[in-house]
Scaffold this motif. Structure first.
Motif, short mmCIF file in Angstrom:
data_model
loop_
_atom_site.label_atom_id
_atom_site.label_comp_id
_atom_site.label_asym_id
_atom_site.label_seq_id
_atom_site.Cartn_x
_atom_site.Cartn_y
_atom_site.Cartn_z
N ASP A 54 94.00 31.19 52.95
CA ASP A 54 92.65 31.04 52.55
C ASP A 54 92.02 29.92 51.82
N LEU A 55 93.06 29.34 50.89
CA LEU A 55 92.65 27.98 50.43
C LEU A 55 92.35 26.79 51.13
N HIS A 56 92.79 26.93 52.32
CA HIS A 56 92.56 25.43 53.41
C HIS A 56 91.05 25.79 53.29
N PRO A 57 90.15 24.59 53.42
CA PRO A 57 88.56 24.46 53.32
C PRO A 57 88.29 25.02 54.60
N LYS A 58 88.78 24.73 55.71
CA LYS A 58 88.10 25.19 56.97
C LYS A 58 88.45 26.70 57.20
N THR A 59 89.42 27.27 56.69
CA THR A 59 89.83 28.73 56.71
C THR A 59 88.87 29.34 55.66
N PHE A 60 88.69 28.71 54.45
CA PHE A 60 87.65 29.45 53.39
C PHE A 60 86.28 29.56 53.88
N ILE A 61 85.75 28.33 54.64
CA ILE A 61 84.41 28.49 55.11
C ILE A 61 84.21 29.50 56.46
N ARG A 62 85.28 29.35 57.31
CA ARG A 62 85.21 30.36 58.18
C ARG A 62 84.97 31.82 57.91
N LYS A 63 86.08 32.09 56.74
CA LYS A 63 86.10 33.40 56.10
C LYS A 63 84.86 33.89 55.32
N HIS A 64 84.55 33.01 54.36
CA HIS A 64 83.40 33.44 53.50
C HIS A 64 82.11 33.04 53.94
N VAL A 65 81.57 31.98 54.48
CA VAL A 65 80.71 31.84 55.11
C VAL A 65 80.20 32.21 56.32
N LEU A 66 80.87 31.86 57.39
CA LEU A 66 80.52 32.11 58.70
C LEU A 66 80.75 33.75 59.23
N ASP A 67 81.77 34.17 58.66
CA ASP A 67 82.16 35.57 59.12
C ASP A 67 81.89 36.65 57.93
N GLY A 68 81.56 35.94 56.69
CA GLY A 68 81.58 36.90 55.42
C GLY A 68 80.26 37.58 55.40
N GLU A 69 80.04 38.12 54.24
CA GLU A 69 78.84 39.04 53.87
C GLU A 69 77.91 38.00 53.63
N GLY A 70 78.14 36.85 53.27
CA GLY A 70 77.06 35.83 52.87
C GLY A 70 76.17 35.27 53.79
N LEU A 71 76.00 34.05 53.90
CA LEU A 71 75.04 33.34 54.80
C LEU A 71 75.67 33.24 56.19
N GLY A 72 75.08 33.59 57.18
CA GLY A 72 75.82 33.63 58.38
C GLY A 72 75.55 32.15 59.12
N ILE A 73 75.86 31.89 60.31
CA ILE A 73 75.59 30.62 61.12
C ILE A 73 74.18 30.47 61.49
N ASP A 74 73.62 31.70 61.61
CA ASP A 74 72.28 31.71 62.13
C ASP A 74 71.30 31.47 61.14
N GLU A 75 71.50 31.60 59.69
CA GLU A 75 70.66 31.55 58.64
C GLU A 75 70.87 29.97 58.27
N ILE A 76 72.19 29.40 58.49
CA ILE A 76 72.23 28.13 58.02
C ILE A 76 71.56 27.25 59.06
N ARG A 77 71.69 27.48 60.42
CA ARG A 77 70.63 26.96 61.43
C ARG A 77 69.41 26.94 60.96
N GLY A 78 68.90 28.18 60.67
CA GLY A 78 67.23 28.53 60.54
C GLY A 78 67.10 27.52 59.53
N ALA A 79 67.84 27.52 58.45
CA ALA A 79 67.39 26.58 57.22
C ALA A 79 67.52 25.10 57.50
N LEU A 80 68.31 24.71 58.29
CA LEU A 80 68.13 23.44 58.58
C LEU A 80 67.47 22.90 59.82
N ASP A 81 66.80 23.96 60.34
CA ASP A 81 65.73 23.55 61.49
C ASP A 81 64.57 23.02 61.00
N PRO A 82 64.11 21.81 61.21
CA PRO A 82 62.69 21.29 60.79
C PRO A 82 61.59 21.90 61.83
N ARG A 83 61.68 22.43 62.82
CA ARG A 83 60.72 22.99 63.71
C ARG A 83 59.48 23.72 62.99
#
Length: 132
Positions: A54-83
């Motif tokens: 889990d200390l590997h950066p890709k695994t850490f991001i996948r576990k804690h950001v994309l699949d975790g209880e924090g921000l999901g990929i949809d929230e990140i995309r929405g925050a970065l969408d300038p539309r």
């Protein structure tokens, strides 16, 4: 690679070399596992499910950001969408254009381009022949 090993050591020493390599790999794996267990025991019971992968950066991001209880990929995309911001700016510009249309002189929604309409027929404008 196997052909190179056979050529370097010969077919009669090949079984002995394979045993030595396998034994070395087993010792490295045992050393690694014992080091992991020692670190887990030193960290305490709250880290019993800790995985070193889990200390590997890709695994850490996948576990804690994309699949975790924090921000999901949809929230990140929405925050970065300038539309959304661009639509707000476009609405503000349209509103300003509508307000300007309401305060502009009534010439059918167009700005008068002729001199008579701009200055009026009975007003005199100075003409400077050197300026042209």
């Amino acid at each position: 690679m196997g052909l190179l090993v056979v050529l370097l050591f010969g077919p009669d020493k090949l079984p002995e070399i394979i045993q030595n390599v396998v034994g070395f790999l087993r010792k490295v794996r045992e050393f690694s596992d014992s080091a992991k267990q020692e670190v887990r025991s030193e960290l305490g019971p709250q880290f019993k499910d800790f995985e070193f992968e889990d200390l590997h950066p890709k695994t850490f991001i996948r576990k804690h950001v994309l699949d975790g209880e924090g921000l999901g990929i949809d929230e990140i995309r929405g925050a970065l969408d300038p539309r959304a911001e661009l639509s707000e700016v476009a609405d503000a510009v349209r509103g300003a254009a509508r307000a300007e249309e309401n305060t502009a002189p009534t010439t059918g929604g167009r700005t008068p381009l002729s001199k008579e309409a701009a200055t009026g027929p009975d007003t005199y404008t100075a003409f400077d022949p050197d300026a042209t």
